[in-house]
Write a protein that holds these residues in place. Sequence first.
Motif, PDB file in Angstrom:
ATOM      1  N   LYS A  56       0.832  -1.208   0.000  1.00 60.90           N
ATOM      2  CA  LYS A  56       0.000   0.000   0.000  1.00 60.90           C
ATOM      3  C   LYS A  56       0.867   1.258   0.000  1.00 60.90           C
ATOM      4  O   LYS A  56       0.559   2.236  -0.693  1.00 60.90           O
ATOM      5  N   ASP A  90       0.227   8.929  -6.764  1.00 68.64           N
ATOM      6  CA  ASP A  90       0.616  10.334  -6.690  1.00 68.64           C
ATOM      7  C   ASP A  90       1.491  10.736  -7.877  1.00 68.64           C
ATOM      8  O   ASP A  90       1.405  11.869  -8.371  1.00 68.64           O
ATOM      9  N   ASN A 120       2.160   1.660  -3.500  1.00 64.70           N
ATOM     10  CA  ASN A 120       1.069   1.905  -4.436  1.00 64.70           C
ATOM     11  C   ASN A 120       0.526   3.332  -4.300  1.00 64.70           C
ATOM     12  O   ASN A 120       0.167   3.973  -5.295  1.00 64.70           O
ATOM     13  N   ASP A 121       0.485   3.832  -3.075  1.00 71.28           N
ATOM     14  CA  ASP A 121       0.045   5.220  -2.864  1.00 71.28           C
ATOM     15  C   ASP A 121       0.994   6.201  -3.552  1.00 71.28           C
ATOM     16  O   ASP A 121       0.553   7.216  -4.120  1.00 71.28           O
TER      17      ASP A 121
END
Length: 416
Positions: free
Chosen positions: A69, A77, A72-73
């Motif tokens: 996560k 962005d 992936n975040d």
Amino acid sequence: MQIFKFGGASVKDADGVRNLALVLKKVGYTKGVVIVSAMAKTTNALERVVFNYFDNKSELQSSIQEVFKFHNDILFDLFEKENHQVFNKIKLLFEEIRTFIKVNKSPNYDFVYDQIVSYGELLSTTIIFEYLNHQGIHNNWVDIRALIKTDSYYRKANVNWDATRKAIVSSIDNSVLNVTQGFIASDSNNFTTTLGREGSDYTAAILAYCLNAQSVTVWKDVPGVLNADPRYFENTQLLKKISYQEAIELAFYGASVIHPKTLQPLQRKEIPLYVKSFLNPDQSGTRIGKGLPLEPAVPCFMLKQNQVLIAIASLDFSYIVEDNIRDIFNLLDTHKMKVDMIQNSAISFSVCIDNIYNNLEKLLQQLRAKFSVTYYENVSLYTIRHYTQSAIDNIEKDKQVLLKQLTEQTVQIVTK
């Protein structure tokens, strides 16, 4: 050719990745090698995955998902479209982690550690490779594991210099920009190894040595090499110039901004090392090179925490001489203890160690078979290069001094 190394703090988030691209544009990027560490605290997060694999299976998958996560975040962005190929590349890397966990049969913690923790650098460089291309900065992605070859001393591997040099010289295209990983390598069986924590600086030095680079620049979140770690000491000063010899001394005693092995290959070919701020790339930072005087000439402070001080004495009050010292060091080596300070007298021997591999109890058990042993855990080892009395007084203030040793240029103090 120039070698640039960016640490985890420089790519801790999407803005950090963007800033890396801006730094390259500002200083020039047409050719050379960019070495990148794992992002932010990814190494620590992957260490938790390793711990859960062995000792807390119920949290294993959630700890992997946490790392996924986080990366992936950052992708969401950096990239406008979720269908960008980088999303799939990152998913495949996590599938590799899960597959290894399913098929691995080795109970060797250090082996498993290297196979899993190494993905921090593979993830960060995959993202940065794709982002730089996305920004029009053409680059090659290089798997450093195919180039830096080591023995199988997992978590602290030793470089096979002949094999490494041949692989680097034949594989790196020095006419373009290359992006690769720090910290990781591989052994003769192509299993992943690591060079020790903070080993990305060492990776930069290995590549510079093999490629006869013009210079190495390590980009940090500090303005250069300071005379002390600002996390633990006040009123720190920037060291503008340092000789190789002095920098090696500082690194040996624990200067956190430089990896202890980094300077030796650079010194052999007189390749200068620059330590600069990725926040202010125009500033001169620190230059480390041949014969440079320490500028300014001030005391330099190093701190190593969570050390173990062991005091060893003979059971029959006989002298601690060559054969006893040999036996002690053989045991320290067997249990992979990093020795940071030693002191001996006629009937006693004291050693301050870093219990990296958690083998303290095994070591103590074997020492007690032959010696009288007293030990103190969680002690702090302070080292001051070019010390003054006032510098010593400031360190010792309000602390219990367990051991102290002075030479002409250096004082070491163990406190509780």
